[in-house]
Write a protein that holds these residues in place. Sequence first.
Motif, PDB file in Angstrom:
ATOM      1  N   ALA A 256       0.794  -1.226   0.000  1.00 16.41           N
ATOM      2  CA  ALA A 256       0.000   0.000   0.000  1.00 16.41           C
ATOM      3  C   ALA A 256       0.831   1.282   0.000  1.00 16.41           C
ATOM      4  O   ALA A 256       0.463   2.264  -0.648  1.00 16.41           O
ATOM      5  N   ASP A 257       1.943   1.314   0.737  1.00 17.27           N
ATOM      6  CA  ASP A 257       2.727   2.546   0.866  1.00 17.27           C
ATOM      7  C   ASP A 257       3.953   2.561  -0.031  1.00 17.27           C
ATOM      8  O   ASP A 257       4.950   3.213   0.278  1.00 17.27           O
ATOM      9  N   HIS A 258       3.874   1.863  -1.160  1.00 20.21           N
ATOM     10  CA  HIS A 258       5.017   1.764  -2.065  1.00 20.21           C
ATOM     11  C   HIS A 258       5.400   3.132  -2.625  1.00 20.21           C
ATOM     12  O   HIS A 258       4.573   4.046  -2.698  1.00 20.21           O
ATOM     13  N   PRO A 259       6.662   3.293  -3.068  1.00 16.56           N
ATOM     14  CA  PRO A 259       7.042   4.539  -3.742  1.00 16.56           C
ATOM     15  C   PRO A 259       6.346   4.646  -5.092  1.00 16.56           C
ATOM     16  O   PRO A 259       5.948   3.636  -5.682  1.00 16.56           O
ATOM     17  N   VAL A 260       6.193   5.866  -5.567  1.00 17.33           N
ATOM     18  CA  VAL A 260       5.488   6.051  -6.839  1.00 17.33           C
ATOM     19  C   VAL A 260       6.398   5.818  -8.042  1.00 17.33           C
ATOM     20  O   VAL A 260       5.921   5.701  -9.172  1.00 17.33           O
ATOM     21  N   THR A 261       7.711   5.776  -7.811  1.00 15.64           N
ATOM     22  CA  THR A 261       8.646   5.442  -8.881  1.00 15.64           C
ATOM     23  C   THR A 261       9.643   4.420  -8.367  1.00 15.64           C
ATOM     24  O   THR A 261       9.800   4.227  -7.158  1.00 15.64           O
ATOM     25  N   GLY A 262      10.323   3.760  -9.302  1.00  9.36           N
ATOM     26  CA  GLY A 262      11.337   2.780  -8.926  1.00  9.36           C
ATOM     27  C   GLY A 262      12.382   2.659 -10.014  1.00  9.36           C
ATOM     28  O   GLY A 262      12.094   2.910 -11.191  1.00  9.36           O
ATOM     29  N   GLY A 263      13.598   2.296  -9.626  1.00  5.64           N
ATOM     30  CA  GLY A 263      14.678   2.215 -10.590  1.00  5.64           C
ATOM     31  C   GLY A 263      15.058   0.807 -10.977  1.00  5.64           C
ATOM     32  O   GLY A 263      16.030   0.614 -11.719  1.00  5.64           O
ATOM     33  N   TYR A 264      14.326  -0.202 -10.501  1.00  4.20           N
ATOM     34  CA  TYR A 264      14.604  -1.591 -10.846  1.00  4.20           C
ATOM     35  C   TYR A 264      13.504  -2.112 -11.767  1.00  4.20           C
ATOM     36  O   TYR A 264      12.349  -1.677 -11.684  1.00  4.20           O
ATOM     37  N   PRO A 265      13.814  -3.057 -12.632  1.00  2.10           N
ATOM     38  CA  PRO A 265      12.793  -3.558 -13.573  1.00  2.10           C
ATOM     39  C   PRO A 265      11.700  -4.344 -12.850  1.00  2.10           C
ATOM     40  O   PRO A 265      11.955  -5.061 -11.885  1.00  2.10           O
ATOM     41  N   VAL A 266      10.472  -4.185 -13.330  1.00  3.91           N
ATOM     42  CA  VAL A 266       9.303  -4.888 -12.792  1.00  3.91           C
ATOM     43  C   VAL A 266       9.015  -6.075 -13.701  1.00  3.91           C
ATOM     44  O   VAL A 266       8.642  -5.914 -14.851  1.00  3.91           O
ATOM     45  N   ILE A 267       9.205  -7.276 -13.149  1.00  5.37           N
ATOM     46  CA  ILE A 267       9.045  -8.493 -13.944  1.00  5.37           C
ATOM     47  C   ILE A 267       7.579  -8.877 -14.106  1.00  5.37           C
ATOM     48  O   ILE A 267       7.186  -9.474 -15.105  1.00  5.37           O
ATOM     49  N   ALA A 268       6.763  -8.543 -13.109  1.00 11.88           N
ATOM     50  CA  ALA A 268       5.349  -8.922 -13.142  1.00 11.88           C
ATOM     51  C   ALA A 268       4.592  -8.042 -12.162  1.00 11.88           C
ATOM     52  O   ALA A 268       5.186  -7.317 -11.349  1.00 11.88           O
ATOM     53  N   THR A 269       3.263  -8.111 -12.249  1.00 13.22           N
ATOM     54  CA  THR A 269       2.393  -7.359 -11.343  1.00 13.22           C
ATOM     55  C   THR A 269       1.325  -8.292 -10.798  1.00 13.22           C
ATOM     56  O   THR A 269       0.669  -8.999 -11.564  1.00 13.22           O
ATOM     57  N   VAL A 270       1.152  -8.298  -9.488  1.00 12.73           N
ATOM     58  CA  VAL A 270       0.125  -9.122  -8.863  1.00 12.73           C
ATOM     59  C   VAL A 270      -1.250  -8.539  -9.173  1.00 12.73           C
ATOM     60  O   VAL A 270      -1.456  -7.322  -9.101  1.00 12.73           O
ATOM     61  N   HIS A 271      -2.183  -9.408  -9.528  1.00 15.24           N
ATOM     62  CA  HIS A 271      -3.559  -8.991  -9.794  1.00 15.24           C
ATOM     63  C   HIS A 271      -4.102  -8.231  -8.583  1.00 15.24           C
ATOM     64  O   HIS A 271      -3.946  -8.668  -7.441  1.00 15.24           O
ATOM     65  N   GLU A 272      -4.754  -7.095  -8.824  1.00 10.25           N
ATOM     66  CA  GLU A 272      -5.213  -6.253  -7.721  1.00 10.25           C
ATOM     67  C   GLU A 272      -6.148  -6.999  -6.771  1.00 10.25           C
ATOM     68  O   GLU A 272      -6.130  -6.770  -5.562  1.00 10.25           O
ATOM     69  N   ASP A 273      -6.950  -7.914  -7.286  1.00  7.26           N
ATOM     70  CA  ASP A 273      -7.872  -8.650  -6.418  1.00  7.26           C
ATOM     71  C   ASP A 273      -7.152  -9.578  -5.451  1.00  7.26           C
ATOM     72  O   ASP A 273      -7.752 -10.032  -4.464  1.00  7.26           O
ATOM     73  N   ASP A 274      -5.873  -9.885  -5.703  1.00 15.12           N
ATOM     74  CA  ASP A 274      -5.110 -10.771  -4.827  1.00 15.12           C
ATOM     75  C   ASP A 274      -4.233 -10.021  -3.832  1.00 15.12           C
ATOM     76  O   ASP A 274      -3.584 -10.645  -2.977  1.00 15.12           O
ATOM     77  N   LEU A 275      -4.212  -8.678  -3.915  1.00 13.63           N
ATOM     78  CA  LEU A 275      -3.388  -7.913  -2.982  1.00 13.63           C
ATOM     79  C   LEU A 275      -3.847  -8.054  -1.525  1.00 13.63           C
ATOM     80  O   LEU A 275      -3.007  -8.095  -0.619  1.00 13.63           O
TER      81      LEU A 275
END
Length: 292
Positions: A256-275
């Motif tokens: 929930a409190d993640h930064p709005v930007t990041g400098g590392y590659p994002v390999i995947a994204t968890v489905h919002e319903d599973d958060l």
Amino acid sequence: MTGRPAIPARRVRVVHPGFGATVQDLGRPGHAALGVGRSGAADRRSLCLANRLVGNREDAAAVEAPLGGLVVEFDHHATVALTGAPCDARADGRAVDVNAPVRLAPGSRLTVGVPYEGLRVYLAVRGGLDLPPVLGSRSTDTLSGVGPARLAAGDVLPVGDLTAGWPAADFAPQRALPAEPVLRILPGPRADWFTPESLAVLGARPYRVTDHSDRVGMRLAGPELRRARTGELPSEAAVPGALQVPPDGQPILFLADHPVTGGYPVIATVHEDDLPLAAQARPGQALRFRPV
């Protein structure tokens, strides 16, 4: 004078904040351009359920208590509900149900025990917690410092009037939390930065939640995710559920409190319903990812 009589102020006093309790609602979306993330409840499903059980609007502010330990007192007749991680709870020494509205008399003390599974417990009070909103939300953002401070002993929380009728149910049974959660994932914007073997491993092997985890994100330990290309990546926008991979190859799941930007590659994204399921995973617990 005519008109309605003034409604007496209603308050909740924090006797003990447990292990870092905060006030949360559904967050403050739409401010990423200002460098402010959404924040809000880590397990939004449980927050909404707690509010519905006491007849609040779903966006009313409540208490999020990681690992329980919360103790509060009420100065008024109150209707409350506990949801999220199941736990032993007591009001003035008597056991009270979770996932059900509970009526309390003035002077009652509610004690929330340590959950016996899961991580985060939610306490909603009929009327909602009426702290001053910041950018439209009463949520505590632990990364940016926006919103109210973490709760501390002696804090007094005013109760508002964000109701939406009377509770419609006496009990809302919930499924047991899985011992090994399975989180659905979608390909990330930088999946091509990783080898095909890493993508296959991510969907086939379990990862363990480390104790370096909080509302910002969960650091996971497991098979290394190797890059197919090297070099630096400029900072990019990030969303809740992003699986960012630093140079050590161990993924970080943004919460929930993640930064709005990041400098590392994002390999995947968890489905919002599973958060919400991810938000209840404890340190030491294993979880799996399932590509969809």
